[in-house]
Design an enzyme around this catalytic site. Structure first.
Site, PDB file in Angstrom:
ATOM      1  N   VAL A  75     -10.883  58.292  11.811  1.00 46.97           N
ATOM      2  CA  VAL A  75     -11.931  57.932  10.904  1.00 46.97           C
ATOM      3  C   VAL A  75     -13.423  57.363  11.896  1.00 46.97           C
ATOM      4  O   VAL A  75     -14.444  57.268  11.431  1.00 46.97           O
ATOM      5  CB  VAL A  75     -11.798  56.688   9.995  1.00 46.97           C
ATOM      6  CG1 VAL A  75     -10.764  57.441   9.133  1.00 46.97           C
ATOM      7  CG2 VAL A  75     -11.121  55.615  10.498  1.00 46.97           C
ATOM      8  N   ASN A 101      -9.682  53.508   3.091  1.00 44.10           N
ATOM      9  CA  ASN A 101      -8.484  52.547   3.235  1.00 44.10           C
ATOM     10  C   ASN A 101      -8.211  52.213   4.606  1.00 44.10           C
ATOM     11  O   ASN A 101      -7.893  51.095   4.684  1.00 44.10           O
ATOM     12  CB  ASN A 101      -7.511  53.112   2.609  1.00 44.10           C
ATOM     13  CG  ASN A 101      -5.993  52.550   2.919  1.00 44.10           C
ATOM     14  OD1 ASN A 101      -5.898  51.350   2.144  1.00 44.10           O
ATOM     15  ND2 ASN A 101      -5.223  53.004   3.698  1.00 44.10           N
ATOM     16  N   SER A 153     -10.894  42.989   2.685  1.00 48.68           N
ATOM     17  CA  SER A 153     -10.065  42.205   2.660  1.00 48.68           C
ATOM     18  C   SER A 153     -10.411  40.759   2.191  1.00 48.68           C
ATOM     19  O   SER A 153     -11.823  40.421   2.033  1.00 48.68           O
ATOM     20  CB  SER A 153      -9.520  42.070   4.259  1.00 48.68           C
ATOM     21  OG  SER A 153      -8.988  40.814   4.463  1.00 48.68           O
ATOM     22  N   TYR A 165     -12.467  41.053  12.397  1.00 48.04           N
ATOM     23  CA  TYR A 165     -11.916  41.685  11.283  1.00 48.04           C
ATOM     24  C   TYR A 165     -12.531  41.338  10.135  1.00 48.04           C
ATOM     25  O   TYR A 165     -13.232  42.137   9.320  1.00 48.04           O
ATOM     26  CB  TYR A 165     -10.476  41.595  11.161  1.00 48.04           C
ATOM     27  CG  TYR A 165      -9.657  42.183   9.986  1.00 48.04           C
ATOM     28  CD1 TYR A 165      -9.576  43.370   9.780  1.00 48.04           C
ATOM     29  CD2 TYR A 165      -9.230  41.426   8.969  1.00 48.04           C
ATOM     30  CE1 TYR A 165      -8.852  43.827   8.615  1.00 48.04           C
ATOM     31  CE2 TYR A 165      -8.621  41.645   7.981  1.00 48.04           C
ATOM     32  CZ  TYR A 165      -8.324  43.115   7.734  1.00 48.04           C
ATOM     33  OH  TYR A 165      -7.871  43.539   6.650  1.00 48.04           O
ATOM     34  N   ALA A 167     -15.646  39.792   9.836  1.00 46.54           N
ATOM     35  CA  ALA A 167     -16.952  40.297   9.750  1.00 46.54           C
ATOM     36  C   ALA A 167     -17.100  41.540   9.354  1.00 46.54           C
ATOM     37  O   ALA A 167     -18.108  42.100   8.760  1.00 46.54           O
ATOM     38  CB  ALA A 167     -17.488  40.267  11.398  1.00 46.54           C
ATOM     39  N   LYS A 169     -15.018  43.364   7.449  1.00 44.43           N
ATOM     40  CA  LYS A 169     -14.833  43.628   6.337  1.00 44.43           C
ATOM     41  C   LYS A 169     -15.887  43.062   5.155  1.00 44.43           C
ATOM     42  O   LYS A 169     -16.006  43.400   4.168  1.00 44.43           O
ATOM     43  CB  LYS A 169     -13.338  42.828   5.765  1.00 44.43           C
ATOM     44  CG  LYS A 169     -12.150  43.592   6.428  1.00 44.43           C
ATOM     45  CD  LYS A 169     -12.064  44.950   5.788  1.00 44.43           C
ATOM     46  CE  LYS A 169     -10.778  45.561   6.303  1.00 44.43           C
ATOM     47  NZ  LYS A 169     -10.426  47.026   5.568  1.00 44.43           N
TER      48      LYS A 169
HETATM   49  N1  LIG Z   1      -1.503  44.740   4.224  1.00 43.93           N
HETATM   50  C1  LIG Z   1      -2.448  43.649   3.826  1.00 43.93           C
HETATM   51  O1  LIG Z   1      -1.868  42.213   3.685  1.00 43.93           O
HETATM   52  C2  LIG Z   1      -3.941  43.925   3.505  1.00 43.93           C
HETATM   53  C3  LIG Z   1      -4.663  42.468   3.308  1.00 43.93           C
HETATM   54  C4  LIG Z   1      -6.103  42.787   3.310  1.00 43.93           C
HETATM   55  C5  LIG Z   1      -6.662  44.149   3.210  1.00 43.93           C
HETATM   56  N2  LIG Z   1      -5.880  45.047   3.813  1.00 43.93           N
HETATM   57  C6  LIG Z   1      -6.398  46.285   3.882  1.00 43.93           C
HETATM   58  O2  LIG Z   1      -5.719  47.508   3.347  1.00 43.93           O
HETATM   59  C7  LIG Z   1      -5.870  48.461   4.020  1.00 43.93           C
HETATM   60  C8  LIG Z   1      -4.594  49.243   4.335  1.00 43.93           C
HETATM   61  O3  LIG Z   1      -3.697  48.212   4.816  1.00 43.93           O
HETATM   62  P1  LIG Z   1      -2.181  48.753   5.021  1.00 43.93           P
HETATM   63  O4  LIG Z   1      -1.499  47.671   5.908  1.00 43.93           O
HETATM   64  O5  LIG Z   1      -1.549  49.126   3.928  1.00 43.93           O
HETATM   65  O6  LIG Z   1      -2.002  50.035   6.024  1.00 43.93           O
HETATM   66  P2  LIG Z   1      -1.529  50.476   7.390  1.00 43.93           P
HETATM   67  O7  LIG Z   1      -1.990  49.617   8.605  1.00 43.93           O
HETATM   68  O8  LIG Z   1      -0.257  50.848   7.256  1.00 43.93           O
HETATM   69  O9  LIG Z   1      -2.425  51.829   7.664  1.00 43.93           O
HETATM   70  C9  LIG Z   1      -2.178  52.938   6.747  1.00 43.93           C
HETATM   71  C10 LIG Z   1      -2.578  54.398   7.617  1.00 43.93           C
HETATM   72  O10 LIG Z   1      -3.797  54.396   8.326  1.00 43.93           O
HETATM   73  C11 LIG Z   1      -3.522  54.984   9.590  1.00 43.93           C
HETATM   74  N3  LIG Z   1      -4.550  54.906  10.526  1.00 43.93           N
HETATM   75  C12 LIG Z   1      -4.638  53.680  11.067  1.00 43.93           C
HETATM   76  N4  LIG Z   1      -5.886  53.817  12.028  1.00 43.93           N
HETATM   77  C13 LIG Z   1      -6.461  55.199  11.790  1.00 43.93           C
HETATM   78  C14 LIG Z   1      -7.584  55.962  12.053  1.00 43.93           C
HETATM   79  N5  LIG Z   1      -8.370  55.432  12.989  1.00 43.93           N
HETATM   80  N6  LIG Z   1      -7.994  57.011  11.517  1.00 43.93           N
HETATM   81  C15 LIG Z   1      -7.126  57.591  10.520  1.00 43.93           C
HETATM   82  N7  LIG Z   1      -5.902  56.983  10.146  1.00 43.93           N
HETATM   83  C16 LIG Z   1      -5.595  55.722  10.569  1.00 43.93           C
HETATM   84  C17 LIG Z   1      -2.046  54.650  10.090  1.00 43.93           C
HETATM   85  O11 LIG Z   1      -1.571  55.647  10.795  1.00 43.93           O
HETATM   86  C18 LIG Z   1      -1.219  54.354   8.785  1.00 43.93           C
HETATM   87  O12 LIG Z   1      -0.468  55.465   8.541  1.00 43.93           O
HETATM   88  C19 LIG Z   1      -6.644  48.247   5.411  1.00 43.93           C
HETATM   89  O13 LIG Z   1      -8.029  48.465   5.289  1.00 43.93           O
HETATM   90  C20 LIG Z   1      -6.343  46.872   5.359  1.00 43.93           C
HETATM   91  O14 LIG Z   1      -7.216  46.176   6.269  1.00 43.93           O
HETATM   92  C21 LIG Z   1      -4.404  44.981   3.711  1.00 43.93           C
END
Ligand SMILES: NC(=O)c1ccc[n+]([C@@H]2O[C@H](COP(=O)([O-])OP(=O)(O)OC[C@H]3O[C@@H](n4cnc5c(N)ncnc54)[C@H](O)[C@@H]3O)[C@@H](O)[C@H]2O)c1
Length: 280
Positions: A75, A101, A153, A165, A167, A169
């Site tokens: 991305v 996402n 987030s 992060y 900033a 989000k």
């Molecule tokens: N897990 C949490 O507690 C939490 C809390 C707040 C926000 N979020 C947000 O939710 C979203 C997903 O988090 P998660 O932990 O489920 O996902 P994750 O970190 O497991 O990522 C999901 C997928 O994204 C792919 N990915 C990473 N960088 C990429 C790139 N540059 N281009 C294309 N694909 C890429 C990875 O290969 C992975 O398969 C994120 O935006 C994260 O900031 C998560």
């Protein structure tokens, strides 16, 4: 796949970025969103820079009778972002939904965040939304509009110890408001889901790497979150919020922020136990 009462996005075509997940127990937010969109009748373009991960999601969708294709890409690379939209048009003929996402986090204050880390986090978390959306919006507008859902987030709303992060989000919320205002006349809605600390394979892995006990962290969270004592957030909670914004059920809603956080954003102060919010 769209059973009666389960066709909330029937006939629509969606792109979900980061639609795979790191191996491990539970479900990531992107994978959960993709599975729910497919279960409710959308054809889904599964974007991931590690395509094997998205293949797992694709197989689960197809086994359940849904339609999905995997597109390998990053991305942060403009040419890749253009391909995501083209893949939706080539495979399914239109584009109605984009879920931005992908997100990557690193802990640290301004003082202990190196400049290249700052740049990376802003590029991956925030610039990517601009980058993917600028190709998706014209495609959506060509068929009357669509819905963009940006996954932010709790760090956008509360200090969690992740300066760069958070900033990025927080910037995602401002950018979403700008996009909602600018592209609403084309029929494009833009909304934000704000996850709190949710249990995903990534957060479990992050806890292990930081030598933290996820059970203890969740106990701390349970003691301060309004809903923490009765439930833990998962990727599904984020996925259902995204599904709502993706569907026509929210057709009069744009530029809005929905916290999916067990009530974290109404409790003060931010707590150390939530510091895993945001993934790896
Ligand atoms: N897990 C949490 O507690 C939490 C809390 C707040 C926000 N979020 C947000 O939710 C979203 C997903 O988090 P998660 O932990 O489920 O996902 P994750 O970190 O497991 O990522 C999901 C997928 O994204 C792919 N990915 C990473 N960088 C990429 C790139 N540059 N281009 C294309 N694909 C890429 C990875 O290969 C992975 O398969 C994120 O935006 C994260 O900031 C998560």
């Amino acid at each position: 796949m769209a059973e009666p009462g389960r066709g909330r996005v029937a006939g629509k075509v969606a792109i979900v970025t980061g639609a795979g997940q790191v191996p491990g127990p539970g479900v990531g937010t992107g994978k959960a969103t993709a599975l729910l969109l497919a279960r409710h009748g959308a054809a889904v373009v599964l974007v991931d820079n590690t395509p094997d991960r998205a293949e797992v999601t694709r197989k689960e969708i197809e086994q359940a009778g849904g339609r999905a294709v995997v597109v390998a890409g990053d991305v942060t690379v403009a040419a890749d972002c253009e391909r995501f939209t083209q893949a939706a048009l080539d495979a399914f003929g239109r584009l109605d939904i984009l879920v931005n996402n992908v997100g990557v986090s690193r802990p640290g204050s301004v003082l202990d965040t190196a400049e290249d880390t700052w740049d990376d986090l802003l590029r991956i978390n925030l610039k990517s939304v601009y980058q993917v959306s600028r190709f998706a919006i014209p495609a959506m507008a060509a068929t009357g509009g669509g819905s963009i859902v940006n996954i932010s987030s709790i760090g956008a709303l509360r200090a969690i110890g992740f300066a760069a992060y958070s900033a990025a989000k927080g910037g995602m919320i401002s950018l979403s408001q700008e996009m909602a205002a600018a592209h609403g006349p084309l029929g494009v809605r833009v909304n934000v889901v704000v996850p709190g600390s949710v249990r995903t394979p990534r957060t479990q892995g992050a806890a292990e790497r930081l030598g933290q006990d996820l059970g203890e962290i969740q106990k701390t969270a349970a003691s301060v979150l309004p809903l923490g004592a009765v439930t833990h957030g998962t990727g599904w909670d984020v996925g259902y919020a995204a599904l709502f914004f993706a569907s026509d059920e929210s057709s009069w809603i744009s530029g809005q922020v929905l916290a999916t956080d067990g009530g974290a954003s109404v409790t003060l102060p931010a707590v150390a136990g939530l510091r895993l919010g945001g993934g790896r």
